[in-house]
Design an enzyme around this catalytic site. Structure first.
Site, PDB file in Angstrom:
ATOM      1  N   ALA A   1       0.861  -1.189   0.000  1.00 57.97           N
ATOM      2  CA  ALA A   1       0.000   0.000   0.000  1.00 57.97           C
ATOM      3  C   ALA A   1       0.893   1.233   0.000  1.00 57.97           C
ATOM      4  CB  ALA A   1      -0.894   0.013   1.231  1.00 57.97           C
ATOM      5  N   LYS A   2       0.328   2.357  -0.227  1.00 60.05           N
ATOM      6  CA  LYS A   2       1.058   3.635  -0.101  1.00 60.05           C
ATOM      7  C   LYS A   2       0.029   4.735   0.042  1.00 60.05           C
ATOM      8  CE  LYS A   2       5.478   4.688  -0.157  1.00 60.05           C
ATOM      9  NZ  LYS A   2       6.544   3.808   0.345  1.00 60.05           N
TER      10      LYS A   2
END
Ligand code: NAD
Length: 427
Positions: free
Chosen positions: A116-117
């Site tokens: 994720a980011k």
């Protein structure tokens, strides 16, 4: 007026980094004959949340509205994990690209996470501490249903730090009604953060140096190391190199570069930087042209600053026997090819700098169990995980007759593919 509809007028997905990440995935998928259905499924993120939100500036009447993002590339492996970046040019494409890279990185070192980011398009250096706190708390509220200890666990990235993570954790905990340290990693140790997280990426990177040296039949003792970037990663990588007997002959930061053929005293330079912010004007070393650091005659080159610094323009001149990528994306595809031809051994970012997310994983595990490990235990487990991943990637590289970057990605993509095939398609 802080609200801008896109970063450079190209549309949200129009980030070169996203195209690069997908092109890299396509290339490796082709080499491994990846199942077409799985290939297509992983080219785009599983979930992407775009928010806009206001925050009050210190001058009370002024309210700025900004874009924020949180992208979860893949849910197959467990919760998702990845940093939050505050930067003036961050956009959905960049965040999506980094989320995909996090999926491969976690799979390569065997962590039970998808990638994720997150990001907020804002210039962090123009915010006061109070503004950063208000912005962080409101961003957290905007993404609150998207994150959680068993859903998606943020961490610091460019422009965010331990304090930002503490505000995020506090906002989340206040909202759910109880303290929830495991919602975020990279927090201060006083609220469930891990000791040794700050040093983790540099230390993890350098824990691979003896294995690389042994593979290339180089000694560790006395080997020359050049480090570009003297921030979190560069400082602890340089320190670890010196502690294991290497000579750190050159370091640089945004202010310039230093050279000392007898080795720079890294701990002393770190103290100097605490006081003076940058390395330039440090007494016990000569000044060096920063560009020359990358082509210096040395055994190990550690780019630990920004992306794209090893490229078609300088790759032929690189004399190091091995490049250990501390930074994300420091080597372009063109330079990769030159290194392959010239026999420069490269340990890719997705493996080399995975120590950060590995110690973040330890932090999450400790928070969930409310049982905290000693620094010695953390460092020993970090070394073990990094070195196991390194030998598996090296074996893959030898078996598949390919370079370490391709081998690392094959390993990561294969692990995720196995999990996807085992779980099947719902419904
Ligand atoms: P940082 O902000 O602490 O340090 C960056 C350093 O690079 C600073 O010393 C800065 O002066 C220097 N720098 C900037 N531009 C430069 C240039 N053109 N030439 C030479 N030096 C330059 O950042 P960090 O956390 O150390 O991250 C460095 C890199 O490592 C980034 O690419 C980051 O994405 C990657 N990374 C960091 C972590 C982590 O745990 N911090 C984990 C994985 C990857």
């Amino acid at each position: 007026m802080a609200l801008e509809t896109d970063s450079e007028g190209q549309g949200e997905w129009g980030s070169p980094l996203f195209y690069e990440a997908v092109a890299q995935f396509d290339r490796v998928a082709g080499i491994m004959n990846l199942d077409d259905n799985i290939h297509e499924r992983m080219r785009a993120p599983q979930r992407a949340l775009v928010v806009t939100f206001p925050f009050r500036r210190d001058e009370y009447e002024t309210v700025d509205t900004v874009f924020g993002y949180r992208v979860q590339h893949l849910h197959t492996m467990g919760p998702t994990k990845g940093g939050i970046r505050y930067a003036a040019d961050v956009n959905l494409g960049e965040v999506a690209a980094l989320a995909m890279l996090m999926t491969w990185k976690c799979a390569i070192v065997g962590l039970p996470f998808g990638g994720a980011k997150g990001g907020v398009r804002v210039e962090p250096t123009e915010l006061s501490r109070a503004e950063t706190q208000r912005l962080t708390r409101r961003y957290t509220m905007e993404i609150i249903n998207f994150i959680g200890p068993d859903k998606d666990i943020p961490a610091p990235d460019m422009g965010t730090d331990e304090q930002v993570m503490a505000w995020l954790m506090d906002t989340y905990s206040t909202h759910v009604g109880h303290t929830e340290p495991a919602v975020v990693t990279g927090k201060p140790p006083s609220i469930g953060g891990s000791v040794a997280r700050r040093e983790a990426t540099g230390r993890g990177l350098m824990s691979l140096l003896p294995s690389v040296a042994s593979h290339l039949s180089l000694p560790v003792e006395g080997s020359r190391v050049a480090v570009q970037g003297f921030g979190n990663v560069g400082q602890y990588a340089a320190l670890a190199a010196q502690q294991m007997g290497c000579k750190v002959v050159a370091v640089s930061d945004v202010s310039g570069a230093l050279y000392n053929e007898d080795g720079i005293d890294v701990a002393d330079l770190m103290r100097y930087v605490v006081e003076n912010k940058v390395v330039t004007d440090y007494r016990d070393a000569d000044k060096l042209d920063p560009a020359e650091l990358l082509t210096l005659d040395c055994e190990f080159l550690v780019p630990a600053a920004v992306g794209g610094v090893l490229n078609a323009g300088n790759a032929e001149q690189v004399k190091a026997r091995a490049v250990l990528e501390g930074a994300n994306g420091p080597t372009t595809g063109a330079a990769d090819e030159v290194f392959r031809e010239n026999g420069v051994f490269l340990v890719p970012d997705v493996l080399a700098n995975a120590g950060g997310v590995t110690v973040s994983y330890f932090e999450w595990v400790q928070d969930l169990q409310n049982y905290f490990w000693s620094e010695a235990e953390i460092v020993a487990r970090l070394r073990e995980i990094m070195n196991r991943a390194f030998s598996e990637v090296l074996d893959t590289a030898i078996r598949e007759k390919t370079d370490m970057r391709t081998a690392a990605l094959i390993k990561g993509i294969r692990r995720v593919t196995e999990a996807k095939l085992a779980r099947g398609v719902y419904p």
